[in-house]
Design an enzyme around this catalytic site. Structure first.
Site: not given
Length: 358
Positions: A67, A99, A194
């Site tokens: 992805l 991930k 972030d």
């Protein structure tokens, strides 16, 4: 496409003692708490996957399951049973995003821990859902819900992608503001640190959620006015006082939100050579003269919208962005104030729902 900490920068020290050593995980309830209390808390909320489970779910991390990727690892599409979370064949069960951390990435390991600590305990409609994790020897993985529309970054800036209409942009801004307001309102006063377009993920109806909590930190408590940290973030989004001093406060997130709001209004990236002043000029630098002049403020608006937006709403949102970007953090609004203002800008619900799906 999903991105894993794209454009992370570690800024140089600006003076003696600026760079402070951060604990590997700073949340009040840590994954490796010696008492086992908080570890069990995290375990209750998250599924512990075996590496073999995730190999099977992603078809051995095949290239056609990819992805996205970034400096600390890759994200693969996988399939698991909705009830048992056991791996299953593609097209069956629930699609997830897996991930996979690069074994050699120490910074990635720190961020893996932070994600487990925060998303294992925090639940909100505007935070991406962490389903589980794997920690076997050097294999460190995280399993998330899939956000089918991908990142805001792709929808705002990628060529050939359907244009996001004005009402949907304001709904996205409200969703992001709600997520940050939730974090700042917690007892731990969590600072996201972030915020950027690539970390805002969208579902099939363009509802937005914050993802990637690897840089999140607990905020100041008691009489402390800030948290001292090493400076790390994304160029163009980080607040100037944080870059200069390493002093972290919730108002740093407010500044970053102002940058994202500018991106939504203008359709321009926080940094990039497509900005009027070229690669050396940030979006904030380009836009500030217009934001400060009510007669010229609408010149920042995305021309691709073709004027299809509320002029009053755009002016209100632009004025809010200017407040968020104030060089003095004390003069920036809180995220609660930001949210209240944006909810007034938002289009009526029936119009919003129609445009979200258009």
């Amino acid at each position: 496409m999903y991105k894993v900490h794209n454009m992370i920068k570690a800024y140089p020290k600006t003076g003696p003692g600026t760079e402070k050593k951060e604990p590997v995980h700073s949340h009040k309830q840590s994954f490796y708490d010696s008492s086992g209390k908080s570890e069990s808390c995290v375990h209750r909320n998250l599924k512990s996957f075996t590496f073999n489970d995730l190999k099977n779910a992603t078809r051995n991390f095949r290239a056609d399951s990819l992805l996205g990727e970034g400096g600390f690892g890759c994200v693969f599409k996988g399939w698991i049973d909705e009830n048992t979370f056991a791996p299953c064949k593609p097209g069956n069960g629930m699609m997830v995003a897996v991930k996979k951390l690069k074994p050699e990435s120490f910074q990635g390991h720190r961020e893996w821990l932070a994600e487990v600590n925060y998303l294992g305990q925090l639940h909100h409609e505007n935070l991406v859902r962490l389903i589980g994790y794997c920690s076997e020897f050097d294999n460190m993985l995280l399993v998330y819900e899939v956000m089918t529309k991908g990142s805001l970054e792709n929808h705002l800036f990628k060529k050939g992608v359907q244009l996001i209409p004005w009402a949907t942009r304001m709904c996205i801004a409200v969703d992001v503001a709600r997520g940050l307001s939730f974090l700042h309102g917690l007892e731990a006063n969590v600072i996201y640190r972030d915020l950027k377009a690539s970390n805002i993920l969208l579902d099939s109806d363009f509802n937005a959620k914050l993802s990637d909590f690897g840089l999140a930190r607990d905020g100041p408590s008691g009489d402390r006015t800030h948290v001292s940290t090493r400076v790390i973030g994304t160029m163009g989004y980080a607040a100037p006082e944080y870059v200069a001093s390493g002093h972290l406060t919730p108002k740093n997130d407010v500044y970053s939100f102002g940058v994202v709001l500018l991106e939504l209004l203008s359709g321009k990236r926080a940094t990039g050579d497509e900005n009027a002043g070229g690669v050396d000029e940030t979006l904030v630098e380009w836009a500030t003269p217009f934001l400060s002049d009510s007669r010229r403020v609408l010149r920042i608006m995305d021309t691709r919208l073709g004027g299809q937006y509320s002029k009053k709403g755009a002016q209100t949102a632009a004025a809010l962005a200017l407040r968020c970007l104030d060089v003095d953090p004390k003069l920036r609004p809180t995220m609660n104030e930001v949210l209240a203002t944006l909810e007034l800008v938002q289009a009526p619900k029936d119009v919003t729902n129609k445009q979200r799906r258009s």
